[in-house]
Design an enzyme around this catalytic site. Sequence first.
Site, short mmCIF file in Angstrom:
data_model
loop_
_atom_site.label_atom_id
_atom_site.label_comp_id
_atom_site.label_asym_id
_atom_site.label_seq_id
_atom_site.Cartn_x
_atom_site.Cartn_y
_atom_site.Cartn_z
CE LYS A 86 -1.50 4.72 -1.76
NZ LYS A 86 -1.85 3.66 -0.70
O1 G3P Z 1 -3.53 1.02 1.50
C1 G3P Z 1 -4.56 1.04 1.10
C2 G3P Z 1 -5.02 -0.16 1.49
O2 G3P Z 1 -4.00 -1.66 1.35
C3 G3P Z 1 -6.00 -0.48 2.86
O3 G3P Z 1 -5.69 -1.75 2.93
O4 G3P Z 1 -6.57 -2.81 5.14
O5 G3P Z 1 -6.85 -1.14 5.05
O6 G3P Z 1 -8.31 -1.96 3.65
P1 G3P Z 1 -6.59 -1.91 4.27
#
Ligand code: G3P
Length: 227
Positions: A86
Amino acid sequence: MKFCIDDANVEKIRRIHDLFPIDGVSTNPSILAKTGRSPYEVLREIRSIIGSDGELFVQAVSRDWEGVIREAHRICEELGDTTLIKIPCTPEGFKAMKELRKEGIRFIGTAVYTPMQGWIAAKCGAEYVAPYVNRIDNMGFDGVRVAKEIHDAIVGSGYDSYSGLLAASFKNSQQVLELTRYGVKAVTVAPDIIEGLVKNAAIDAAVDQFTHDFEGLTGKGKTMADC
Ligand code: G3P
């Protein structure tokens, strides 16, 4: 559409992977930090749960492109080549993507908030582009709409044979359902939201009624395997 778990909690991943049709697991530095454990130790355990065919997403943290390349080599060495790197969609990130594309290392563009980031990552050869749906919502925009625009930009630009969305950062079932209906390439969803997709009092009541009726016919604890 591919369906991935967005977490690094090994016990939760084991449960969800066992029960649901899961294609992979995505992590990021913040998700790994929540475990409080050594990153490669956790990631190796996740790899053993999803098997060598499962897609594992691991983020590089370097801010410069040479650093990202070094991390990508180490990550693939430790976790196998079904691991996707990533890479945040920044200018240095795009340079790293172009280099990794030449080497045939799989990667995705992450930290995506705008359609422009998405189509540039696709142009760099990203297998997936990850818009942060809920974080975009929290900025006062419509995260699902932005994700759809990125999907359209990738399809419209003709990169769709290889690139597609790995829509991420969901906070509710509706966001997931809307993008599923739209035909995105993949979604990655936290374990609690995955369980919430089918958590419904009507389902529980229907199953309870079936058990009650069948036991009335055959006796307590009896199933179709016993009669
Ligand atoms: O993996 C990255 C993304 O899913 C971030 O999620 O929940 O931290 O906004 P969140």
